[in-house]
Design a protein around this motif. Sequence first.
Motif, short mmCIF file in Angstrom:
data_model
loop_
_atom_site.label_atom_id
_atom_site.label_comp_id
_atom_site.label_asym_id
_atom_site.label_seq_id
_atom_site.Cartn_x
_atom_site.Cartn_y
_atom_site.Cartn_z
N GLY A 17 -34.01 -11.32 9.84
CA GLY A 17 -35.12 -12.33 8.63
C GLY A 17 -36.09 -12.64 8.50
N LEU A 18 -37.06 -12.78 9.46
CA LEU A 18 -38.97 -12.64 9.97
C LEU A 18 -39.23 -11.51 8.80
N SER A 19 -39.23 -10.05 8.42
CA SER A 19 -39.25 -8.86 8.13
C SER A 19 -38.99 -9.16 7.13
N TRP A 20 -38.31 -9.60 6.09
CA TRP A 20 -37.59 -10.24 4.89
C TRP A 20 -38.19 -11.00 4.69
N ALA A 40 -40.52 -7.18 -5.42
CA ALA A 40 -39.17 -8.13 -6.13
C ALA A 40 -38.46 -7.84 -6.24
N PHE A 41 -38.00 -6.78 -6.35
CA PHE A 41 -36.16 -6.37 -6.92
C PHE A 41 -35.18 -6.76 -6.40
N LEU A 42 -34.93 -6.12 -5.27
CA LEU A 42 -34.04 -6.78 -4.45
C LEU A 42 -33.38 -8.12 -3.75
N PRO A 43 -35.05 -9.02 -3.72
CA PRO A 43 -34.65 -10.70 -4.19
C PRO A 43 -34.15 -10.77 -5.12
N ALA A 44 -34.26 -10.57 -6.08
CA ALA A 44 -34.26 -10.53 -7.94
C ALA A 44 -33.13 -9.98 -8.03
N CYS A 45 -32.66 -9.28 -8.09
CA CYS A 45 -31.07 -8.73 -7.53
C CYS A 45 -30.19 -9.70 -6.80
N VAL A 46 -30.78 -9.87 -5.80
CA VAL A 46 -30.08 -10.72 -4.89
C VAL A 46 -29.71 -12.21 -6.02
N THR A 47 -30.59 -12.63 -6.47
CA THR A 47 -30.57 -13.49 -7.04
C THR A 47 -29.77 -14.07 -8.36
N ALA A 48 -30.26 -12.83 -9.22
CA ALA A 48 -29.38 -12.55 -9.94
C ALA A 48 -27.27 -12.12 -10.12
N ALA A 49 -27.14 -11.96 -8.55
CA ALA A 49 -26.24 -12.07 -8.59
C ALA A 49 -24.76 -13.12 -8.37
N VAL A 70 -24.86 -6.50 -2.62
CA VAL A 70 -25.19 -8.04 -2.33
C VAL A 70 -25.24 -7.95 -0.56
N LEU A 71 -23.91 -7.20 -0.44
CA LEU A 71 -23.05 -6.90 0.79
C LEU A 71 -24.24 -6.01 1.43
N TRP A 72 -24.84 -5.16 0.71
CA TRP A 72 -25.16 -3.69 0.86
C TRP A 72 -26.93 -4.06 1.70
N VAL A 73 -27.23 -4.97 0.76
CA VAL A 73 -28.79 -5.41 0.88
C VAL A 73 -28.93 -6.79 2.64
N LEU A 74 -27.99 -7.21 3.06
CA LEU A 74 -27.85 -8.37 3.74
C LEU A 74 -26.86 -7.32 4.79
N SER A 75 -26.48 -5.70 4.91
CA SER A 75 -26.07 -5.14 5.29
C SER A 75 -27.18 -4.43 6.46
N PRO A 76 -26.76 -4.75 7.79
CA PRO A 76 -27.09 -3.99 8.67
C PRO A 76 -27.00 -2.86 9.49
#
Length: 138
Positions: A17-20, A40-49, A70-76
């Motif tokens: 979380g801190l690294s994000w 900025a792409f991944l945070p923008a994708c999560v917001t758009a979704a 979104v789950l793919w991005v959040l998955s460890p």
Amino acid sequence: MWTQLGEALAIAAVLIGLSWVAMVVLAKRLPPGLARDLAAFLPACVTAARRLRSRPEVPRRAKVALLIAVLWVLSPIDLIPEFLPVIGPLDDIVAVVLLLRYAARSIPRPVLLEAWPEDPRLLERLLGGPRSPAKKDD
């Protein structure tokens, strides 16, 4: 034993979380260009979704594809470990791009652009430019 495992997982989650947060803060300080767009792409994708999930114009299969992104991005769990500099987030970016392109085929372009929080040129470039109406042969 279980408490040690729980503590280790909690510490790992906090560090991720801190690294994000650090990446988001540092991305805002990048000069305009491709590196800033990618950061900025991944945070923008999560917001758009998140914005698209409640829109009635978005078909269910597109919502499912966006949820998977979104789950793919959040998955460890990643194909390429995140701690590798530069190439670490590439599997996330590739997966999200493919899922976003799939979902975008069935989402009306104005709805998609309205939900996109960043510069729409990045999304247009990603999706292959603005759609033009189909031409009829007479």
